[in-house]
Scaffold this active site. Structure first.
Site, PDB file in Angstrom:
ATOM      1  N   ALA A  65       0.854  -1.178   0.000  1.00 51.09           N
ATOM      2  CA  ALA A  65       0.000   0.000   0.000  1.00 51.09           C
ATOM      3  C   ALA A  65       0.896   1.235   0.000  1.00 51.09           C
ATOM      4  O   ALA A  65       2.053   1.163   0.426  1.00 51.09           O
ATOM      5  CB  ALA A  65      -0.875  -0.010   1.240  1.00 51.09           C
ATOM      6  N   GLY A 109       0.505  -4.954   0.853  1.00 48.51           N
ATOM      7  CA  GLY A 109      -0.674  -5.013  -0.011  1.00 48.51           C
ATOM      8  C   GLY A 109      -0.382  -5.647  -1.365  1.00 48.51           C
ATOM      9  O   GLY A 109      -1.288  -6.196  -2.006  1.00 48.51           O
ATOM     10  N   GLU A 112      -0.659  -9.240  -0.734  1.00 49.85           N
ATOM     11  CA  GLU A 112      -2.088  -9.514  -0.485  1.00 49.85           C
ATOM     12  C   GLU A 112      -2.893  -9.481  -1.785  1.00 49.85           C
ATOM     13  O   GLU A 112      -3.787 -10.297  -1.995  1.00 49.85           O
ATOM     14  CB  GLU A 112      -2.616  -8.501   0.533  1.00 49.85           C
ATOM     15  CG  GLU A 112      -1.958  -8.698   1.897  1.00 49.85           C
ATOM     16  CD  GLU A 112      -2.217  -7.544   2.860  1.00 49.85           C
ATOM     17  OE1 GLU A 112      -1.743  -6.419   2.579  1.00 49.85           O
ATOM     18  OE2 GLU A 112      -2.886  -7.760   3.869  1.00 49.85           O
ATOM     19  N   GLU A 132       4.509  -5.030   7.144  1.00 47.15           N
ATOM     20  CA  GLU A 132       3.767  -3.958   7.827  1.00 47.15           C
ATOM     21  C   GLU A 132       4.208  -3.776   9.273  1.00 47.15           C
ATOM     22  O   GLU A 132       4.117  -2.680   9.826  1.00 47.15           O
ATOM     23  CB  GLU A 132       2.254  -4.258   7.799  1.00 47.15           C
ATOM     24  CG  GLU A 132       1.614  -4.154   6.428  1.00 47.15           C
ATOM     25  CD  GLU A 132       1.632  -5.448   5.627  1.00 47.15           C
ATOM     26  OE1 GLU A 132       2.420  -6.364   5.960  1.00 47.15           O
ATOM     27  OE2 GLU A 132       0.868  -5.535   4.658  1.00 47.15           O
TER      28      GLU A 132
HETATM   29  N1  CAA Z   1       4.596   3.256  -0.541  1.00 48.95           N
HETATM   30  C1  CAA Z   1       5.012   4.415  -1.069  1.00 48.95           C
HETATM   31  N2  CAA Z   1       6.160   4.556  -1.746  1.00 48.95           N
HETATM   32  C2  CAA Z   1       6.934   3.457  -1.884  1.00 48.95           C
HETATM   33  C3  CAA Z   1       6.565   2.212  -1.360  1.00 48.95           C
HETATM   34  C4  CAA Z   1       5.330   2.131  -0.668  1.00 48.95           C
HETATM   35  N3  CAA Z   1       4.880   0.969  -0.169  1.00 48.95           N
HETATM   36  N4  CAA Z   1       7.541   1.316  -1.653  1.00 48.95           N
HETATM   37  C5  CAA Z   1       8.474   1.980  -2.349  1.00 48.95           C
HETATM   38  N5  CAA Z   1       8.113   3.274  -2.486  1.00 48.95           N
HETATM   39  C6  CAA Z   1       8.844   4.349  -3.177  1.00 48.95           C
HETATM   40  C7  CAA Z   1      10.016   4.805  -2.359  1.00 48.95           C
HETATM   41  O1  CAA Z   1       9.620   5.723  -1.373  1.00 48.95           O
HETATM   42  C8  CAA Z   1      10.897   5.404  -3.428  1.00 48.95           C
HETATM   43  O2  CAA Z   1      10.389   6.682  -3.759  1.00 48.95           O
HETATM   44  P1  CAA Z   1      11.401   7.971  -3.824  1.00 48.95           P
HETATM   45  O3  CAA Z   1      12.297   7.636  -4.988  1.00 48.95           O
HETATM   46  O4  CAA Z   1      10.465   9.094  -4.076  1.00 48.95           O
HETATM   47  O5  CAA Z   1      12.118   7.995  -2.539  1.00 48.95           O
HETATM   48  C9  CAA Z   1      10.646   4.492  -4.623  1.00 48.95           C
HETATM   49  O6  CAA Z   1       9.416   3.842  -4.376  1.00 48.95           O
HETATM   50  C10 CAA Z   1      11.723   3.430  -4.800  1.00 48.95           C
HETATM   51  O7  CAA Z   1      11.832   2.720  -3.582  1.00 48.95           O
HETATM   52  P2  CAA Z   1      13.222   2.490  -2.809  1.00 48.95           P
HETATM   53  O8  CAA Z   1      14.169   3.617  -3.104  1.00 48.95           O
HETATM   54  O9  CAA Z   1      12.902   2.231  -1.373  1.00 48.95           O
HETATM   55  O10 CAA Z   1      13.736   1.168  -3.553  1.00 48.95           O
HETATM   56  P3  CAA Z   1      14.699   0.065  -2.967  1.00 48.95           P
HETATM   57  O11 CAA Z   1      15.053  -0.820  -4.125  1.00 48.95           O
HETATM   58  O12 CAA Z   1      15.813   0.672  -2.200  1.00 48.95           O
HETATM   59  O13 CAA Z   1      13.817  -0.771  -1.902  1.00 48.95           O
HETATM   60  C11 CAA Z   1      11.822  -1.909  -1.150  1.00 48.95           C
HETATM   61  C12 CAA Z   1      12.720  -1.532  -2.354  1.00 48.95           C
HETATM   62  C13 CAA Z   1      12.566  -2.915  -0.234  1.00 48.95           C
HETATM   63  C14 CAA Z   1      10.577  -2.592  -1.718  1.00 48.95           C
HETATM   64  C15 CAA Z   1      11.468  -0.657  -0.333  1.00 48.95           C
HETATM   65  O14 CAA Z   1      10.959   0.319  -1.242  1.00 48.95           O
HETATM   66  C16 CAA Z   1      10.424  -0.866   0.724  1.00 48.95           C
HETATM   67  O15 CAA Z   1      10.730  -1.401   1.776  1.00 48.95           O
HETATM   68  N6  CAA Z   1       9.156  -0.459   0.467  1.00 48.95           N
HETATM   69  C17 CAA Z   1       8.092  -0.523   1.415  1.00 48.95           C
HETATM   70  C18 CAA Z   1       7.591  -1.960   1.595  1.00 48.95           C
HETATM   71  C19 CAA Z   1       6.481  -2.015   2.629  1.00 48.95           C
HETATM   72  O16 CAA Z   1       6.665  -1.716   3.771  1.00 48.95           O
HETATM   73  N7  CAA Z   1       5.253  -2.425   2.189  1.00 48.95           N
HETATM   74  C20 CAA Z   1       4.107  -2.511   3.060  1.00 48.95           C
HETATM   75  C21 CAA Z   1       3.286  -1.257   2.943  1.00 48.95           C
HETATM   76  S1  CAA Z   1       1.959  -1.162   4.122  1.00 48.95           S
HETATM   77  C22 CAA Z   1       0.736  -2.122   3.491  1.00 48.95           C
HETATM   78  O17 CAA Z   1       0.850  -2.705   2.428  1.00 48.95           O
HETATM   79  C23 CAA Z   1      -0.529  -2.217   4.308  1.00 48.95           C
HETATM   80  C24 CAA Z   1      -1.451  -3.291   3.886  1.00 48.95           C
HETATM   81  O18 CAA Z   1      -1.389  -4.401   4.339  1.00 48.95           O
HETATM   82  C25 CAA Z   1      -2.499  -3.055   2.926  1.00 48.95           C
END
Ligand code: CAA
Length: 258
Positions: A65, A109, A112, A132
């Protein structure tokens, strides 16, 4: 119809939806989920489409998400918007088979969403996770339930409690994905599997999907009864007559969805 966050096309009888928000690794914001809902509902209503493939990019199916969109929300906002339930209903309501073709990250998400589809075909680069917990929350699109049903309590609990990712091989061993294919072949293979499904009777594939999904909702006796009633009902279809006649006549069946 052009979407801001999706690329949608139809190839023969297969509907293809590609999540296309590369700047955010396909993070699922409300706009993307709304578009996905709409695209799936359109495919479901389109008689030409018999199977659907949902995919992302080589790097990410979806990284979860959209954390930036959620970060300022209050509990009241989340409740009022019915966050995720409202916008993910399209996936759950689609009666045609949906294949998730997953390469790279399928997190939160994203994992999911893949699990809401009917089965997951994984590239060898796929990484699944429910991170999460690292954000001070828990999965909110069914992850604690579907992951547990898919891989069992031990792995689901470890993943939800630690945020550990699972690679493609472990995911296949654990039953989360149907098969692994080399990343470069993922789309070719997903479209081939979808085309194979699209060749069957669309009445029978919808019935098969309903019957398998019933296994998650009910006990064995009820599920077997549900299956039997669908099986009996299929004998009212022209496709059943055609399928069985074609077998007897040693020719390929022509299913017309009637
Ligand atoms: N939401 C918003 N933006 C996101 C994102 C997310 N879930 N995942 C990645 N991005 C964005 C980053 O902020 C970044 O944007 P900027 O360039 O503007 O900074 C861009 O995408 C590229 O990401 P990274 O620079 O972080 O890329 P990376 O290769 O270094 O890392 C990753 C990749 C490990 C997937 C890392 O991006 C990450 O950990 N993302 C979040 C994963 C996460 O926590 N997901 C769960 C979300 S909560 C949820 O999903 C609730 C639910 O159950 C419904």
């Amino acid at each position: 119809m052009a979407y801001a966050n999706l690329i949608v096309e139809t190839r023969d009888h297969v509907g293809l939806v590609k999540l296309n928000r590369p700047e955010a690794l396909n993070a699922l914001n409300q706009e993307l989920l709304g578009e996905l809902n709409e695209a799936l509902m359109k495919f479901d209503a389109d008689d030409r489409v018999r199977c659907i493939v949902v995919t992302g990019s080589e790097k990410a199916f979806a990284a979860g998400a959209d954390i930036k969109e959620m970060s300022e929300k209050t509990a009241v906002d989340m409740f009022r918007l019915d966050f995720f339930a409202d916008k993910s209903r399209g996936v759950e309501r689609t009666r045609k088979p949906i294949i998730a073709a997953v390469a790279g990250y399928a997190l939160g998400g994203g994992c999911e969403l893949a699990m809401m589809c009917d089965f997951i075909l994984a590239a060898d680069s796929a990484k699944f996770g429910q991170p999460e917990i690292n954000l001070g929350v828990i999965p909110g699109m069914g992850g604690t339930q579907r992951l547990t049903k898919a891989v069992g309590k031990a792995k689901a609990m470890e993943m939800c409690l630690t945020g550990r990712f699972m690679g493609a091989e472990e995911a296949e061993r654990a039953g989360l994905v149907s098969r692994i294919v080399p990343a470069a072949k993922l789309m070719e293979e997903a479209m081939a599997v979808a085309a194979k499904i699209a060749d069957k009777s669309p009445i029978a594939t919808m019935a098969a999907k309903e019957a398998v999904n019933r296994a998650f909702e009910t006990n064995l006796a009820e599920g077997v009864m549900f299956e039997r009633r669908l099986f009996h009902g299929l004998f009212a279809s022209e496709d059943q007559t055609e399928g069985m006649a074609a077998f007897v006549e040693k020719r390929a069946p022509q299913f017309r969805g009637r």
